[in-house]
Design an enzyme around this catalytic site. Structure first.
Site, short mmCIF file in Angstrom:
data_model
loop_
_atom_site.label_atom_id
_atom_site.label_comp_id
_atom_site.label_asym_id
_atom_site.label_seq_id
_atom_site.Cartn_x
_atom_site.Cartn_y
_atom_site.Cartn_z
N LYS A 232 138.71 -71.23 66.37
CA LYS A 232 137.96 -70.07 65.85
C LYS A 232 136.61 -70.50 65.27
CE LYS A 232 141.27 -66.54 65.69
NZ LYS A 232 142.29 -65.80 64.98
N ARG A 266 149.53 -70.21 65.99
CA ARG A 266 149.12 -69.71 67.31
C ARG A 266 147.96 -70.58 67.79
NH1 ARG A 266 145.24 -66.25 69.15
NH2 ARG A 266 145.76 -64.89 70.89
C1 7PM Z 1 137.64 -64.37 71.70
C2 7PM Z 1 137.57 -64.39 70.31
C3 7PM Z 1 138.86 -64.35 72.34
C4 7PM Z 1 138.71 -64.38 69.56
C5 7PM Z 1 140.01 -64.36 71.58
C6 7PM Z 1 139.92 -64.35 70.20
C7 7PM Z 1 144.70 -63.76 66.88
C8 7PM Z 1 145.45 -62.90 67.67
C9 7PM Z 1 143.57 -63.31 68.66
C10 7PM Z 1 145.22 -64.19 65.62
C11 7PM Z 1 147.17 -62.89 66.14
C12 7PM Z 1 141.63 -65.84 69.45
C13 7PM Z 1 141.13 -64.43 69.34
N1 7PM Z 1 143.53 -64.01 67.51
N2 7PM Z 1 146.68 -62.47 67.32
N3 7PM Z 1 144.74 -62.63 68.77
N4 7PM Z 1 146.46 -63.72 65.30
N5 7PM Z 1 148.37 -62.48 65.74
O1 7PM Z 1 140.95 -66.72 68.86
O2 7PM Z 1 144.62 -64.92 64.84
O3 7PM Z 1 142.59 -66.13 70.15
S1 7PM Z 1 142.33 -63.23 69.83
#
Ligand code: 7PM
Length: 293
Positions: A232, A266
């Site tokens: 992130k 995750r």
């Molecule tokens: C682009 C930017 C693509 C950010 C994807 C993301 C989470 C999630 C995501 C989280 C839960 C990523 C995010 N992040 N679900 N879905 N917790 N529960 O970094 O932190 O994967 S999408």
């Protein structure tokens, strides 16, 4: 169950996952993105093959749950239609249904939740905390687990000016309210997990405050906590590295989350995270009788 009795397992569709037992390492949820980036060549068939290969690799690396996502929640990302999201995730769900690991689907849409539940997925992971009309009643008629995540604002604009008086108190209050709503809808507490939503309408300072308070939030809310920090932007801010070079920073963050008490992490980098969790977990299992005088 008494309200403060410690939960020992997350009821996750066909699976019961150990989450509170100190004899078990934190669970590793592997991210399986099925977004246009993976449609670069060969169209849908090739992208399905790629997704399945990726999942098989994660299984070989020791993944505990697979989170399938078909909608990019990246700030400013173009919206994906429900039909397109279904076209992306459903073939992957059908292909992986019997892979031996619980499947989670990362979606905000009722139609996607319904199709995924009908196809037998074990968890719905909703960055909107099941606030869409009908979501909780749909889930109450299933045996799927729910990951309830906090987000301030909407993905398009959430990083423009995140603001809190007290981020930990506000995120906790929101999650407590959504837990209550789920319980009132008839969903057992054993099916819930919570997530402070790192990066979802939060500055670096907010994210760090939440990371430090994982333990107290989890104790106060009495539900296992999932932490998503992998690659992130907070890792980018702290290390100065682009997304493809954030693995070491992400491992450090996953370890910190585990040490603070997170039950599920995750991540993108499954093999490395499983190793890190094994090392951390062994350090918590010291048998004093075996120590040298
Ligand atoms: C682009 C930017 C693509 C950010 C994807 C993301 C989470 C999630 C995501 C989280 C839960 C990523 C995010 N992040 N679900 N879905 N917790 N529960 O970094 O932190 O994967 S999408």
């Amino acid at each position: 169950m008494k309200p403060n009795q410690t939960l020992s397992a997350l009821q996750c569709g066909r699976y019961r996952l150990p989450v509170a037992d100190a004899s078990h390492r934190p669970l590793v949820m592997g991210i399986l993105n099925v977004t246009p980036d993976s449609f670069s060549d060969g169209g849908r068939h090739a992208s399905l093959e790629l997704a399945i290969t990726h999942a098989e690799n994660m299984i070989a690396e020791g993944v505990d749950l697979i989170d399938i996502g078909g909608e990019s929640t990246r700030p400013g990302a173009p919206a994906v239609s429900v039909e397109e999201e279904l076209r992306r995730v459903m073939p992957v769900i059908f292909a992986l249904r019997d892979c031996g690991r619980p499947l989670s689907v990362d979606t905000r849409r009722l139609a996607v939740m319904r199709a995924a539940i009908d196809a037998g997925v074990d968890m719905i992971n909703d960055i909107d905390a099941f606030r869409c009309e009908g979501a909780l009643s749909l889930l109450s008629d299933s045996d799927s687990a729910l990951c309830i995540m906090h987000m301030q604002g909407e993905p398009q604009s959430m990083q423009q000016a995140p603001h809190y008086e007290d981020v930990v108190a506000e995120v906790s209050a929101f999650l407590a309210e959504r837990i209550d709503a789920a319980l009132k809808a008839g969903i057992a507490r054993q099916r819930l997990c919570i997530d402070p939503g790192f990066g979802f309408g939060k500055t670096l300072g907010h994210n760090l405050a939440l990371l430090q308070h994982i333990g107290s939030m989890q104790t106060a809310l009495n539900v296992p906590l999932l932490a998503g920090l992998s690659r992130k932007s907070m890792i980018g801010q702290l290390t100065g590295r682009p997304i493809e070079k954030r693995m070491a920073g992400s491992l450090a963050a996953a370890l910190l989350a585990a040490q603070q008490g997170a039950k599920i992490v995750r991540v993108h980098d499954v093999a490395e995270t499983v190793d890190a969790m094994k090392v951390w977990h062994a350090s918590t299992q010291t048998n004093r009788k075996n120590e040298n005088p």
